[in-house]
Scaffold this active site. Sequence first.
Site, mmCIF file in Angstrom:
data_model
loop_
_atom_site.group_PDB
_atom_site.id
_atom_site.type_symbol
_atom_site.label_atom_id
_atom_site.label_comp_id
_atom_site.label_asym_id
_atom_site.label_seq_id
_atom_site.Cartn_x
_atom_site.Cartn_y
_atom_site.Cartn_z
ATOM 1 N N SER A 692 -112.134 79.421 5.825
ATOM 2 C CA SER A 692 -111.975 80.166 4.574
ATOM 3 C C SER A 692 -110.949 79.553 3.622
ATOM 4 C CB SER A 692 -111.588 81.622 4.881
ATOM 5 O OG SER A 692 -110.346 81.676 5.554
ATOM 6 N N LYS A 735 -108.011 90.924 3.607
ATOM 7 C CA LYS A 735 -107.409 89.960 2.683
ATOM 8 C C LYS A 735 -107.076 90.599 1.337
ATOM 9 C CE LYS A 735 -109.764 86.016 4.831
ATOM 10 N NZ LYS A 735 -110.802 84.985 4.696
#
Length: 808
Positions: A692, A735
């Site tokens: 990511s 996140k």
Amino acid sequence: MNPKQNRNFNAIKSAEPNSDGIFQLPLLVLDDRVVFPQVLSLVPITTEANFQAVSYAKEHKQTLIVVKLRHLLNGGQTHVHKIGTEIAPGQLSDAYGENIHVLVQGRRRVQITDIEPAAPFPVARAITVEDQLKESERVESLCMSLLELFKVSSQFLESMPDSVIKYILAVKEPSQLCDALAAVMPLEPEQLQSLLEECDVERRLEQLSAAVSADLQDSQLHEEVHSRLQDEIAANQREMYLREQMRVIQQELGDGDIFQQEMGELAEKIQDANLPEDIQEKAMKELSRLGVVPPMSPESGVIHTYLDRLLTLPWHITSEENLDLQHAEDILDGAHYGLKKVKTRIIEHIAVRKLARDKMKSPILCFVGPPGVGKTSLGKSIADALGCKFLRISLGGIRDEAEIRGHRRTYIGSMPGRILQQMERAETVNPVFMLDEIDKMSSDFRGDPASALLEVLDPEQNQHFVDHYLEVPYDLSKVTFITTANDLYGIPEALEDRLEVIEFKGYSEEEKIEIARRFLIPKQLEVNGISSVGVSFSKASLQHIIRHFTYESGVRNLEREIAKICRKIARQTASDRVHPRRMSPTIVEKYLGPPQVLDSRVNRADGIGIVSGLVWTPNGGDIQTIEVSLVPGKGNLMLTGQLGDVLQESAHIALSYLRSRAQDFDLPADDFDNYDIHIHMPEGAVQKDGPSAGITLAAALVSAFSETRVRSDYAMTGEITLRGHVLPVGGVVEKVLAARRRNVPQIILPNDNRKDLRDLSKAVKKDVSVVFVENIQEALDLILRDPPPRRQRDLDAEKRQGDNPEGE
């Protein structure tokens, strides 16, 4: 029927139809009773309307229409069957239980055309239904066959008087035979209604023959089973009688011993345990072996322990489940805040179990989420909602397959696996069984416990789970299994395929504050004995604890910090010292010390080659700064910060993307050969991996080579390809919450992750602005400031060249 009753019925004439063949009579509606023509029946009067209808008919010496209720409601009106029976009412009596009964005489079949719901009883309009009968040999044959079946079936009907049997055997007329026989046979109300509605006598005979034949088969089977059971009971009683005689004789002779007494007690326990047939056979075989083994031999103890284990396990005992959906919702909402998706799935499970009962195969739920979000405690709440026993074992660190399947009896100190050990504690076959930390098992030379769990957690197989110790199948299909894990990476694919995964997202700051107010603070005040002192926490104080003293997705550390404050207040209270009543951020720091979670890791100033990325950790989301520095060299790439293989591959992909588009960024081709690239992620002691960070690495590299400043108010996440496309990643909710916690106002996410943000609260969406991108160029357009007219690197190179002209 006595002559007086007969005269009473004869005094009541059947209704006369009008010119259209329609007649009107009071309506008597019965719940589960069918009355046939030409038959005397005792009918219960359970409603006021029925009582008024019967009273009216008796007073006016007229008939009624009786009909069976359909048990359907439509618009508030009761539905009834259209075919009923005209009856003449007789004597009322209350000698049969609590209800009043009336003796009625069936007259003829009628079809209701209309019902008028008048007071005090409904009135029906009806026409006569005539029987359709064609005299034939088949009808005669059916009558004879039906009578033969009744002769045999009547042997099993002990409550039927001989006079009734003689009367039915004397009936010759087919229609009357059907009605009389249907009225005395123990058939279901729907079967009786079907016989009443059948106008064709021949088909009526066929239906009744099939029904009587089925009832006869059931009666014969019941009689056979009863006879066999009686024989087995007699044999068992004879054996017990002989054993008792043997015991008495041994006592008289002085030969009785403790071992024989234990053998007798075990035999009684096996007989009383109601074990399944194959299990009881196994137990009796082991008991026979125990009888011939010397009492002092080790084998005797092994067999004795085995039989004790076998008898301790629950085989048929079931906890009565509470399937009230509102009760379950109240339990779940009272114990946990939020978690709407999880609670909805549990309520759906209870609803299906309520409707399907034993047809349902219990699902295997897997709660996946970071620590402290309530996975284990929710399992306990599910057990409380269902009213079942709650069992829990932790699978973290288990390496031995025998922990699941048990040890074979050939080993010294063998015992069942932990699954059956817990079932012994449950004492029922339908507990709620939680397998905690299923992702933290490992395997070695002693076997793979994850593979052993395949049979336990497969709804198609666990009905016949075999433990190595028992060596007989045990039914686990009624157990509600719940597993927990922090992530799915540690679960083998075959095991994960058998699990219904339910994800637990991290809590937002508002949710943590609400959880603290509703659950954590009252609990800690009571645990620390200061619930009566009157201590309260302001919203600002809770925010201060969450932001500066905890770093987690759940609330476990938050509860720990609240407990620490409560302990200090408890000490002051016990010492009769003055203490604050309301907690503020200043008082919190006084009790807890300086903040433990610092904000220094987040980049707050625009810089070259430094970009904020969003990462997922077992503790939830976090901000990860990526730094890129260029130094003169030969084009080497250096990666530091404990980067895993996947993360290193992402760095190479980002560099290859930049090199392929060097002209678009006005980068000289020789830059990649004249400079070494150093990529670093701070907190080097922490292992980092995953794809990511691809978009963040690419942005940092573009910024470093072009010497363009990156906006510090952006954070990003996403995997990239060599073509610059941005692919979706996991842990998006955590996140986003991390960015909000770190006061980063804007986030860049892959466009394919748009669906993951549907469950975010409005407060989070209000504080954080999310931009979705399809490729890296869209992200660069957002975060890069205007490039400088000329790069400092180029100016320095020109200066060096001017100081050392060529040829000097």
